[in-house]
Design an enzyme around this catalytic site. Sequence first.
Site, PDB file in Angstrom:
ATOM      1  NE  ARG A 242      -3.712  -2.297   2.425  1.00 15.60           N
ATOM      2  CZ  ARG A 242      -3.422  -3.517   2.897  1.00 15.60           C
ATOM      3  NH1 ARG A 242      -2.236  -3.750   3.445  1.00 15.60           N
ATOM      4  NH2 ARG A 242      -4.315  -4.490   2.817  1.00 15.60           N
ATOM      5  CE  LYS A 269      -8.004  -1.322   4.614  1.00 22.27           C
ATOM      6  NZ  LYS A 269      -8.488  -1.307   3.220  1.00 22.27           N
ATOM      7  CG  HIS A 332      -4.292   1.566  -3.516  1.00 20.97           C
ATOM      8  ND1 HIS A 332      -4.856   0.369  -3.893  1.00 20.97           N
ATOM      9  CD2 HIS A 332      -4.225   1.528  -2.163  1.00 20.97           C
ATOM     10  CE1 HIS A 332      -5.118  -0.357  -2.828  1.00 20.97           C
ATOM     11  NE2 HIS A 332      -4.750   0.314  -1.760  1.00 20.97           N
ATOM     12  NE  ARG A 335      -2.651  -2.976  -2.053  1.00 23.48           N
ATOM     13  CZ  ARG A 335      -2.298  -3.981  -1.256  1.00 23.48           C
ATOM     14  NH1 ARG A 335      -0.997  -4.218  -1.041  1.00 23.48           N
ATOM     15  NH2 ARG A 335      -3.188  -4.750  -0.679  1.00 23.48           N
ATOM     16  CG  HIS A 359      -5.860  -8.639   0.233  1.00 26.08           C
ATOM     17  ND1 HIS A 359      -6.124  -8.935  -1.084  1.00 26.08           N
ATOM     18  CD2 HIS A 359      -5.656  -7.299   0.286  1.00 26.08           C
ATOM     19  CE1 HIS A 359      -6.086  -7.812  -1.804  1.00 26.08           C
ATOM     20  NE2 HIS A 359      -5.800  -6.819  -0.998  1.00 26.08           N
ATOM     21  CE1 TYR A 369      -2.265 -25.729   7.643  1.00 27.32           C
ATOM     22  CE2 TYR A 369      -2.919 -24.653   5.604  1.00 27.32           C
ATOM     23  CZ  TYR A 369      -2.277 -25.682   6.259  1.00 27.32           C
ATOM     24  OH  TYR A 369      -1.631 -26.645   5.545  1.00 27.32           O
TER      25      TYR A 369
END
Length: 407
Positions: A242, A269, A332, A335, A359, A369
Amino acid sequence: MSLKAAEIRASQPRKNAYKMADERGLFLLIQPSGARLWRLKYRFRGYEKKLNLGKYPEIGLAEARERRDEARRLIASGIDPAVARKQAELEAAMSQATTFRVVADEYIEKMACEGKAASTLVKMRWFRDVLEPDIGHRPIAEIIPHEMLDALRRVERRGHRETAHRLRAFADRVFRYAIVTLRATSSPADILRGALTAPKVTHRAAVLEPRKVGALLRAIDGYDGRPETRIALQLAPHLFVRPGELRKAEWSEFDLDEAVWRIPAEKMKMAQPHMVPLSRQSLALVLQLRAIANHGTFLFPAFHTNKRCMCDGTLNQALRRLGYANDEMTAHGFRAIASTFLNESGLWNPDAIERALAHRDRNAVRAAYHRGTHWAERVQMAQWWSDHLDELRAGGEVIVANFQRAR
């Protein structure tokens, strides 16, 4: 014998206080100072007590009798009116002290203690300040849905639909915190779900055609502004973090020997630490920054001081300077470029791509996991992606076949 209004008006103070009796325990106490005070004498559980019913003439004879009768009804119900009044005063004082602003400040402090990112806390404080004029001063338990809706509609009418929705969500979190801390019983913000006009979905602009991506990379190489800005733009497609994470990058976070950038949780974030593998091209660009002799904390310092990182709009302004409009390409957008090309290549596990983009998985078990997995694949993917960017920059043929995923 009951008092008459004319008798009260004619009463005069004396050297000592004296009483003028009415009926059923009500009397008027005349003080030497001239003050005339209504009192009720009553017995509760065997004890004689007195209750202040107000001051004459603010409280007239008729109203004093109404207050007496209400107090006697409480006594008949087994409630001491003096205790009931004290409790009501305490509750009112607590309600007045527990305003939306007070609870919002507490909630934000709680989020800070739980490790929320600094940028998230800044947004929360901004939301709090936007709501301050309408409900900030109001006792949180007394705020009704109409008040909340009016505050949100003020923002919505200015055309800020997305902001209005975010404000409602923030207010709902504050109300829910008030509920679990026993200072409210409901959330008027929750009731308003669906009351606001849905915001228009806008996607951050990004160049997604391979030849145009190559042209963008060549344009960035020719940027003639500050070297730090040029290198930030050059690194952005390789790292696809970001923009705020890139701007705030610190030298202490980089291990050049291990070729990894470790971003602490408070800068992310999602409030989770993030590791970014550095390709050979990324390492070379970082070493170029070293050669500039920047000895401050940040890789990309502000123009006038190395004690702060570059400003929020610097990279977007640089893109405008290169001729890319706001609806064509943003910082941005790098990304989106990486996500699109990496997924369309068919080479990489989607989970590895999502981890590279930092994310958060909506499934908590799955997220736990996958937190430590895919690192080896991500290292391989970072180098492949940098090599692919070089090919795009050179104008070479773009590979679009559906390869078997890397192992």
